[in-house]
Design a protein around this motif. Structure first.
Motif, mmCIF file in Angstrom:
data_model
loop_
_atom_site.group_PDB
_atom_site.id
_atom_site.type_symbol
_atom_site.label_atom_id
_atom_site.label_comp_id
_atom_site.label_asym_id
_atom_site.label_seq_id
_atom_site.Cartn_x
_atom_site.Cartn_y
_atom_site.Cartn_z
ATOM 1 N N PRO A 41 0.893 -1.557 0.084
ATOM 2 C CA PRO A 41 0.503 0.132 0.192
ATOM 3 C C PRO A 41 1.042 1.714 -0.036
ATOM 4 C CG PRO A 41 -1.062 -1.471 1.694
ATOM 5 C CD PRO A 41 0.287 -2.222 1.668
ATOM 6 N N LEU A 42 2.183 1.214 0.932
ATOM 7 C CA LEU A 42 2.908 2.481 0.625
ATOM 8 C C LEU A 42 3.639 2.401 -0.881
ATOM 9 C CD1 LEU A 42 4.296 4.822 2.346
ATOM 10 C CD2 LEU A 42 5.465 3.326 3.011
ATOM 11 N N ALA A 43 3.831 0.987 -1.115
ATOM 12 C CA ALA A 43 4.636 1.550 -2.540
ATOM 13 C C ALA A 43 3.785 2.361 -3.871
ATOM 14 C CB ALA A 43 5.508 0.681 -3.013
ATOM 15 N N VAL A 44 1.906 1.688 -3.719
ATOM 16 C CA VAL A 44 0.869 2.079 -3.943
ATOM 17 C C VAL A 44 0.708 4.248 -4.170
ATOM 18 C CG1 VAL A 44 -1.273 1.944 -5.270
ATOM 19 C CG2 VAL A 44 0.287 0.034 -4.166
ATOM 20 N N THR A 45 0.943 4.126 -3.217
ATOM 21 C CA THR A 45 0.363 5.347 -2.432
ATOM 22 C C THR A 45 1.945 6.569 -2.960
ATOM 23 O OG1 THR A 45 -0.800 4.609 -0.846
ATOM 24 C CG2 THR A 45 -0.174 6.982 -0.643
ATOM 25 N N PHE A 46 2.956 5.534 -2.931
ATOM 26 C CA PHE A 46 4.417 6.688 -3.457
ATOM 27 C C PHE A 46 4.119 6.623 -4.364
ATOM 28 C CE2 PHE A 46 8.788 7.154 -2.751
ATOM 29 C CZ PHE A 46 9.266 8.196 -2.130
#
Length: 143
Positions: free
Chosen positions: A12-17
């Motif tokens: 989820p962090l990678a997608v948000t980034f």
């Protein structure tokens, strides 16, 4: 050489980034083609050189986010750098809107979007198990 491992808790962090990279790509194209004196958005007035200069930085930030999202644990420091940069931008933007007479409120919505991205980075990094040290200090271990 570091093995590329899957870290599903950080997806989820990678997608948000990466979404932050999309936002910065949009901003980059806006600054290069639409913002500046005599263009579609010219309030605040800005020489086209500076708007193109800023746009090129936005595109660099976008690239950094896209590439970092591919291995977010290894490049967690970039998340921390963007957190610091976005917070600085938000504080600078809203302090100028409030305290500088005549400063236009044209870009108020960008502060909201950048604020949401920043909160998302912090929350998803914590949820994914990243510690503050991993976000704000480079790793001293050899890869």
């Amino acid at each position: 050489m570091m093995k590329n491992r899957n870290y599903p808790e950080l997806k989820p962090l990678a997608v948000t980034f990466a979404l932050g990279g999309v936002w910065d790509t949009i901003a980059g194209f806006l600054y290069i083609f639409a913002i500046g004196s005599g263009r579609n958005i010219d309030h605040p007035p800005m020489d086209p050189f500076y708007s193109i200069f800023l746009g090129s930085f936005f595109l660099c930030f976008a690239y950094l986010q896209f590439m970092s999202a591919l291995n977010i644990r290894r490049y967690a420091l970039n998340v921390g750098c963007l957190i610091i940069g976005r917070v600085f931008y938000i504080v600078l933007l809203y302090s100028h809107m409030v305290f500088v007479p005549g400063f236009p409120d044209t870009f108020w919505f960008t502060g909201i979007i950048d604020g949401l991205l920043t909160l998302g980075y912090i929350a998803l990094a914590a949820r994914g198990g990243l510690k503050a040290g991993e976000l704000f200090f480079p790793s001293l271990q050899k890869n």
